[in-house]
Design a protein around this motif. Structure first.
Motif, short mmCIF file in Angstrom:
data_model
loop_
_atom_site.label_atom_id
_atom_site.label_comp_id
_atom_site.label_asym_id
_atom_site.label_seq_id
_atom_site.Cartn_x
_atom_site.Cartn_y
_atom_site.Cartn_z
N UNK A 1 0.82 -1.22 0.00
CA UNK A 1 0.00 0.00 0.00
C UNK A 1 0.85 1.26 0.00
N UNK A 2 2.16 1.13 -0.17
CA UNK A 2 3.05 2.29 -0.18
C UNK A 2 3.02 3.01 -1.51
N UNK A 3 3.79 4.09 -1.64
CA UNK A 3 3.87 4.83 -2.90
C UNK A 3 4.49 3.98 -4.00
N UNK A 4 4.13 4.27 -5.23
CA UNK A 4 4.60 3.48 -6.37
C UNK A 4 5.22 4.36 -7.45
N UNK A 5 5.91 5.41 -7.02
CA UNK A 5 6.54 6.31 -7.99
C UNK A 5 7.78 5.68 -8.61
N UNK B 1 5.75 -3.34 -12.50
CA UNK B 1 5.00 -2.52 -13.46
C UNK B 1 3.55 -3.00 -13.52
N UNK B 2 3.35 -4.30 -13.51
CA UNK B 2 1.99 -4.86 -13.53
C UNK B 2 1.17 -4.37 -12.35
N UNK B 3 1.85 -4.20 -11.22
CA UNK B 3 1.15 -3.77 -10.00
C UNK B 3 1.19 -2.25 -9.80
N UNK B 4 1.52 -1.51 -10.85
CA UNK B 4 1.31 -0.07 -10.80
C UNK B 4 2.51 0.82 -10.55
N UNK B 5 3.72 0.25 -10.48
CA UNK B 5 4.89 1.11 -10.29
C UNK B 5 5.14 1.92 -11.57
N UNK B 6 5.40 3.22 -11.38
CA UNK B 6 5.54 4.12 -12.52
C UNK B 6 6.91 4.02 -13.18
N UNK B 7 7.96 3.84 -12.38
CA UNK B 7 9.33 3.78 -12.90
C UNK B 7 10.12 2.71 -12.15
N UNK B 8 10.81 1.87 -12.91
CA UNK B 8 11.71 0.88 -12.31
C UNK B 8 13.07 1.00 -12.99
N UNK B 9 14.11 1.12 -12.17
CA UNK B 9 15.48 1.17 -12.69
C UNK B 9 16.13 -0.19 -12.43
N UNK C 1 9.21 3.30 -21.35
CA UNK C 1 9.01 4.53 -20.57
C UNK C 1 8.93 4.25 -19.08
N UNK C 2 8.78 2.98 -18.75
CA UNK C 2 8.63 2.61 -17.34
C UNK C 2 9.88 1.93 -16.76
N UNK D 1 14.68 6.01 -3.37
CA UNK D 1 13.49 5.39 -3.94
C UNK D 1 12.62 4.77 -2.86
N UNK D 2 11.36 4.45 -3.23
CA UNK D 2 10.41 3.87 -2.27
C UNK D 2 10.65 2.38 -2.03
N UNK D 3 11.14 1.70 -3.06
CA UNK D 3 11.27 0.24 -2.98
C UNK D 3 12.53 -0.23 -3.68
N UNK D 4 13.29 -1.06 -3.01
CA UNK D 4 14.45 -1.74 -3.61
C UNK D 4 14.19 -3.24 -3.54
N UNK D 5 14.32 -3.91 -4.69
CA UNK D 5 14.07 -5.35 -4.76
C UNK D 5 15.35 -6.05 -5.21
#
Length: 364
Positions: free
Chosen positions: A182-186, A203-211, A234-235, A251-255
């Motif tokens: 439920x956190x931010x997905x920027x 990306x499928x779950x709504x994250x706008x940008x993944x590096x 673009x994502x 960033x909000x999330x590191x995987x």
């Protein structure tokens, strides 16, 4: 492995991993259906290459006869014999060659392998070890036909020399966690992006940008080829780099889906998908702390594989939590791994104890 140059989105040229071509002016022993197998194997043992001719199946026949010969010589009854058998087979099979002319195998009833043109655009006539051609053929089938991953809508098309998952329990665990996130997905960072599955899940779950970063140039080049003309470009941004590369922004999330087994030997680029060295986790956690927002999440997908196979008692994530002073545990989810197929010939009795793990850490 040989290398070739390729460019990705204006980056400096990448050096791709590929089987090394052989160019020889020497007269080679030819092998076809009527050739004396015993004499051929003696030729290989003397260190002389053998060229497969006439039909592709002749290469398969010679490899089969080589295995029979080595099994009689080294019965595989002890660990030492098993190791010697593998070493001998690798050495001798690498001397069995096949010719490529204009990106096609110069024998009848041979598979069409697109990698021959993609990886060797400037070479019109050369030799490759037959076992390497087998690997190229398998990799081409995966690439052309695609691979179904249960947690993704579409197939992935793994580039040659790129790791892709063949087991999915950890991916299902991650997907279930993403559904509840439920956190931010920027933005997010995927360290060791590989064939891109975790990034595609995000990306499928709504994250706008993944590096995504990776130390395997084939992974970066292949993913770029796959997404460059799609909305995904673009994502998802890509960087050929270790750990976080040049990405400094928090960033909000590191995987991170790291290798699950430790090693003390020198790694090559493909081994890095399977084994980790002693500096990987300390370096990762130190860098991750700097790049995670104060309320961000660090997610690691891991396994108890090293412990149940008694490779080591140490668990690098537990060690970080106990000694690192950088993160604290939010939750650890676990999932039993499905048992191996009854058809497998490998001794995998330990699989009944294997669990995949999803660790969610937050900065202290």
């Amino acid at each position: 492995m040989a290398v070739s140059k390729a460019e990705v989105n204006g980056m400096s040229e990448l050096t791709l991993n590929k089987p090394e071509i052989i160019v020889s002016d020497k007269q080679l022993m030819l092998f076809s259906k009527g050739t004396d197998v015993r004499l051929t194997i003696k030729t290989l043992e003397a260190g002389h290459p053998v060229l497969i001719t006439a039909f592709y199946s002749n290469g398969l026949t010679l490899l089969k006869e080589l295995k029979v010969y080595l099994h009689k010589k080294l019965p595989n009854k002890s660990f030492k014999e098993q190791r010697e058998y593998r070493a001998q087979y690798k050495k001798l099979s690498s001397l069995i060659l096949i010719e490529i002319v204009d990106y096609k195998l110069a024998v009848k009833k041979a598979p069409a392998i697109g990698w021959l043109e993609k990886l060797y655009p400037e070479a019109s006539r050369f030799l490759l070890p037959f076992v390497q051609v087998q690997g190229l053929n398998s990799a081409w089938q995966w690439y052309e036909n695609g691979v179904n991953i249960p947690v993704l809508r579409n197939k992935i098309h793994p580039y040659f020399g790129t790791y892709f998952p063949t087991r999915y329990d950890h991916l299902i665990l991650f997907d279930n966690w993403l559904k509840r996130y439920e956190g931010p997905k920027k933005s997010a960072i995927d360290v060791g992006i590989g064939s891109g599955v975790l990034s595609l899940q995000m990306v499928k779950h709504g994250f706008q940008k993944v590096h995504g970063t990776d130390t395997n140039p084939n992974a970066i080049f292949g993913l770029n080829e796959s997404i460059k003309d799609t909305k995904l470009s673009r994502k998802i941004t890509l960087e050929y780099a270790n750990l976080f590369g040049t990405h400094e922004k928090q960033t909000e999330l590191i995987v991170f889906n790291p290798p699950w087994l430790p090693t003390s030997s020198r790694l090559n680029r493909l081994d890095e998908a399977i084994y980790y060295n002693e500096s990987l986790f300390p370096d990762f956690f130190e860098s991750a702390k700097q790049r995670l927002l104060p309320d961000g999440k660090l997610v690691l997908l891991f396994s108890n594989l090293a412990q149940i196979t008694e490779v080591t008692k140490a668990h690098p994530i537990e060690k970080e939590l106990a000694e690192g002073g950088r993160f604290e545990l939010e939750k650890c989810l676990k999932r039993k791994v499905k048992l191996a197929s009854d058809k497998t010939k490998r001794d995998q009795h330990w699989r009944a104890l294997e669990e995949v793990e999803l660790w969610v850490l937050k900065p202290i």
